[in-house]
Design an enzyme around this catalytic site. Structure first.
Site, mmCIF file in Angstrom:
data_model
loop_
_atom_site.group_PDB
_atom_site.id
_atom_site.type_symbol
_atom_site.label_atom_id
_atom_site.label_comp_id
_atom_site.label_asym_id
_atom_site.label_seq_id
_atom_site.Cartn_x
_atom_site.Cartn_y
_atom_site.Cartn_z
ATOM 1 N N ILE A 124 0.678 -1.256 0.012
ATOM 2 C CA ILE A 124 0.019 0.089 -0.072
ATOM 3 C C ILE A 124 0.872 1.237 -0.086
ATOM 4 C CG2 ILE A 124 -2.086 1.418 1.267
ATOM 5 C CD1 ILE A 124 -2.571 -1.299 2.617
ATOM 6 N N THR A 125 0.682 1.970 -1.068
ATOM 7 C CA THR A 125 1.521 3.188 -0.883
ATOM 8 C C THR A 125 1.006 4.329 -0.399
ATOM 9 O OG1 THR A 125 0.429 4.263 -3.037
ATOM 10 C CG2 THR A 125 2.307 2.807 -3.547
ATOM 11 N N GLY A 126 1.604 5.156 0.231
ATOM 12 C CA GLY A 126 1.108 6.274 1.352
ATOM 13 C C GLY A 126 0.322 5.750 2.431
ATOM 14 N N GLY A 173 -4.191 8.550 7.230
ATOM 15 C CA GLY A 173 -5.384 8.544 6.158
ATOM 16 C C GLY A 173 -5.996 7.360 5.691
ATOM 17 N N TYR A 226 -4.695 18.384 -9.241
ATOM 18 C CA TYR A 226 -5.005 17.023 -8.397
ATOM 19 C C TYR A 226 -6.163 16.223 -9.097
ATOM 20 C CZ TYR A 226 -7.421 14.182 -4.888
ATOM 21 O OH TYR A 226 -7.920 13.322 -4.119
HETATM 22 P P1 NDP Z 1 -3.398 11.553 3.298
HETATM 23 O O1 NDP Z 1 -2.901 12.871 2.925
HETATM 24 O O2 NDP Z 1 -3.851 11.253 4.603
HETATM 25 O O3 NDP Z 1 -2.518 10.377 2.787
HETATM 26 C C1 NDP Z 1 -1.716 10.463 1.692
HETATM 27 C C2 NDP Z 1 -0.569 9.766 1.815
HETATM 28 O O4 NDP Z 1 0.114 9.780 0.439
HETATM 29 C C3 NDP Z 1 0.417 10.116 2.984
HETATM 30 O O5 NDP Z 1 0.576 8.879 3.491
HETATM 31 C C4 NDP Z 1 1.620 10.789 2.235
HETATM 32 O O6 NDP Z 1 2.747 10.512 2.980
HETATM 33 C C5 NDP Z 1 1.662 9.871 0.944
HETATM 34 N N1 NDP Z 1 2.132 10.502 -0.057
HETATM 35 C C6 NDP Z 1 2.253 11.931 -0.457
HETATM 36 N N2 NDP Z 1 3.261 12.294 -1.191
HETATM 37 C C7 NDP Z 1 3.903 10.878 -1.393
HETATM 38 C C8 NDP Z 1 5.199 10.610 -2.021
HETATM 39 N N3 NDP Z 1 5.738 11.597 -2.722
HETATM 40 N N4 NDP Z 1 5.705 9.429 -2.049
HETATM 41 C C9 NDP Z 1 5.032 8.656 -1.140
HETATM 42 N N5 NDP Z 1 3.963 8.758 -0.494
HETATM 43 C C10 NDP Z 1 3.660 10.026 -0.640
HETATM 44 O O7 NDP Z 1 -4.787 11.454 2.354
HETATM 45 P P2 NDP Z 1 -5.894 10.593 2.301
HETATM 46 O O8 NDP Z 1 -5.761 9.363 2.998
HETATM 47 O O9 NDP Z 1 -7.092 11.289 1.956
HETATM 48 O O10 NDP Z 1 -5.744 10.024 0.693
HETATM 49 C C11 NDP Z 1 -5.469 8.810 -0.032
HETATM 50 C C12 NDP Z 1 -6.013 8.483 -1.340
HETATM 51 O O11 NDP Z 1 -7.442 8.838 -1.305
HETATM 52 C C13 NDP Z 1 -5.677 9.390 -2.368
HETATM 53 O O12 NDP Z 1 -5.315 8.583 -3.556
HETATM 54 C C14 NDP Z 1 -6.546 10.409 -2.377
HETATM 55 O O13 NDP Z 1 -6.806 10.944 -3.838
HETATM 56 C C15 NDP Z 1 -7.855 9.335 -2.290
HETATM 57 N N6 NDP Z 1 -9.234 10.272 -1.956
HETATM 58 C C16 NDP Z 1 -9.327 10.725 -0.721
HETATM 59 C C17 NDP Z 1 -10.483 11.568 -0.613
HETATM 60 C C18 NDP Z 1 -10.584 12.175 0.795
HETATM 61 O O14 NDP Z 1 -11.879 12.754 0.868
HETATM 62 N N7 NDP Z 1 -9.780 12.310 1.802
HETATM 63 C C19 NDP Z 1 -11.723 11.527 -1.445
HETATM 64 C C20 NDP Z 1 -11.535 10.551 -2.582
HETATM 65 C C21 NDP Z 1 -10.362 10.008 -2.809
HETATM 66 P P3 NDP Z 1 3.137 11.398 4.195
HETATM 67 O O15 NDP Z 1 2.426 10.899 5.344
HETATM 68 O O16 NDP Z 1 4.546 11.341 4.342
HETATM 69 O O17 NDP Z 1 2.503 12.810 3.916
#
Ligand code: NDP
Length: 314
Positions: free
Chosen positions: A7-9, A13, A189
């Site tokens: 799982i990336t990221g 969240g 985005y």
């Molecule tokens: P978060 O910001 O909580 O999580 C995003 C994650 O991505 C973090 O772990 C962050 O790392 C990581 N990340 C960012 N940049 C990089 C990078 N360069 N390399 C590796 N990891 C990276 O957001 P969400 O959990 O809300 O988002 C997760 C997914 O859900 C996304 O794809 C988003 O588009 C999607 N989404 C979210 C919605 C919402 O309402 N929140 C609605 C619809 C879709 P770090 O912890 O280091 O910052």
């Protein structure tokens, strides 16, 4: 045997909630692919995940070198790859100026789309070799890229146009936007999410029959409390969750969204490929319709072909 899911990221969240949910079943080993090792370790501990159920590996999706290193490192680890979840994303709704990845691409599309595009292409062979009965490649999408919805019609709307900006490399020299327009962080985005959904469908067309892998995307609901909105103005961060709870009623908790994505990873009834999943008010999953642009097969092919060149695959 246990399944292995990357799982990336997964340090916050949705990604973290999904990692927690899957690790608790005892049926999965979660590889948390994160840019900040210490943050991920603390997050996993705080979530109560037990050590034998996860591994943290470094991955910075805003650097193609890092993506290649991660893929090599994973291959050397000797673990099979059963499911890959492309979840990480950056969102810069208030940025006035673009920022760039290590390779000079505008940051949102460069990270959310191009980083994941290279990662999933490099790991596809690993998945092919796994003997797991239900292999899946999941790319998290969003309603905001779908102009057939109310949320997707909030300006600035997603649009890829003729992709002249993408073709030009999304750098400071030509345009930083896929459609060739001026920089807009919120739109970048949304465009990146359209690319995510198109990529999933193109994978399905090219590889589902041959490999049996399930390719899927989803809208997990509006998780208004995650770090995704960290760069938004404070008033927005205060009111957005309330608005989503009481007005649009699209609000979901991080925990619930994690359960949803975990279903797409492992539920035996969600094996259909080429599908964009959503959930109704009773939290039941259904196959959702994508907007015209996000389901346009010609655009999907074009995004694929241009992206291959940009990440050095062709
Ligand atoms: P978060 O910001 O909580 O999580 C995003 C994650 O991505 C973090 O772990 C962050 O790392 C990581 N990340 C960012 N940049 C990089 C990078 N360069 N390399 C590796 N990891 C990276 O957001 P969400 O959990 O809300 O988002 C997760 C997914 O859900 C996304 O794809 C988003 O588009 C999607 N989404 C979210 C919605 C919402 O309402 N929140 C609605 C619809 C879709 P770090 O912890 O280091 O910052």
């Amino acid at each position: 045997r246990k399944g292995t899911v990357i799982i990336t990221g997964a340090s916050s969240g949705l990604g973290l909630a999904t990692a927690k949910s899957l690790s608790e079943t005892g049926k999965w080993h979660v590889v948390m692919a994160c840019r900040d090792f210490l943050k991920a370790e603390k997050a996993a501990k705080a979530a109560g995940m037990s050590k034998e159920n996860y591994t943290i590996m470094h991955l910075d999706l805003s650097s193609l070198d890092s993506v290649r290193q991660f893929a090599d490192g994973f291959k050397r680890s000797g673990r099979p790859l059963d499911v890959l979840v492309c979840n990480a994303a950056v969102y810069q709704p208030t940025a006035r100026e673009p920022s760039f990845t290590a390779d000079g691409f505008e940051l949102s599309v460069g990270t959310n789309h191009l980083g994941h595009f290279l990662l999933s292409r490099l790991l596809l062979d690993e998945m092919k070799q796994s003997d797991y009965p239900s292999k899946r490649l999941i790319i998290v999408g969003s309603i905001t890229g779908n102009t057939n919805t109310l949320a997707g019609n909030v300006p600035p709307k997603a649009s890829l146009g003729d992709m002249r900006g993408l073709q030009g490399g999304l750098n400071g020299l030509s345009s930083t936007m896929i459609d060739g327009g001026g920089f807009d962080g919120a739109k970048a985005y949304k465009d990146s999410k359209v690319c995510n959904m198109l990529t999933m469908q193109e994978f399905h067309r090219r590889y589902h029959e041959e490999t049996g892998i399930t390719f899927a995307s989803l809208y997990p609901g509006c998780i208004a409390t995650t770090g995704l909105f960290r760069e938004h103005i404070p008033l927005f961060r205060l009111l957005f969750p309330v608005f989503q709870k009481f007005v649009t009623k699209g609000f979901v908790t991080e925990e619930e969204s994690g359960e949803r994505l975990a279903q797409v990873v492992s539920d035996p009834s969600l094996t259909k490929s080429g599908v964009y999943w959503s959930w109704n008010k009773d939290s039941a999953s259904f196959e959702n319709q994508l907007s015209k642009e996000a389901s346009n097969a010609d655009k999907a092919r074009k995004v694929w072909e241009i992206s291959e060149k940009l990440v050095g695959l062709s």
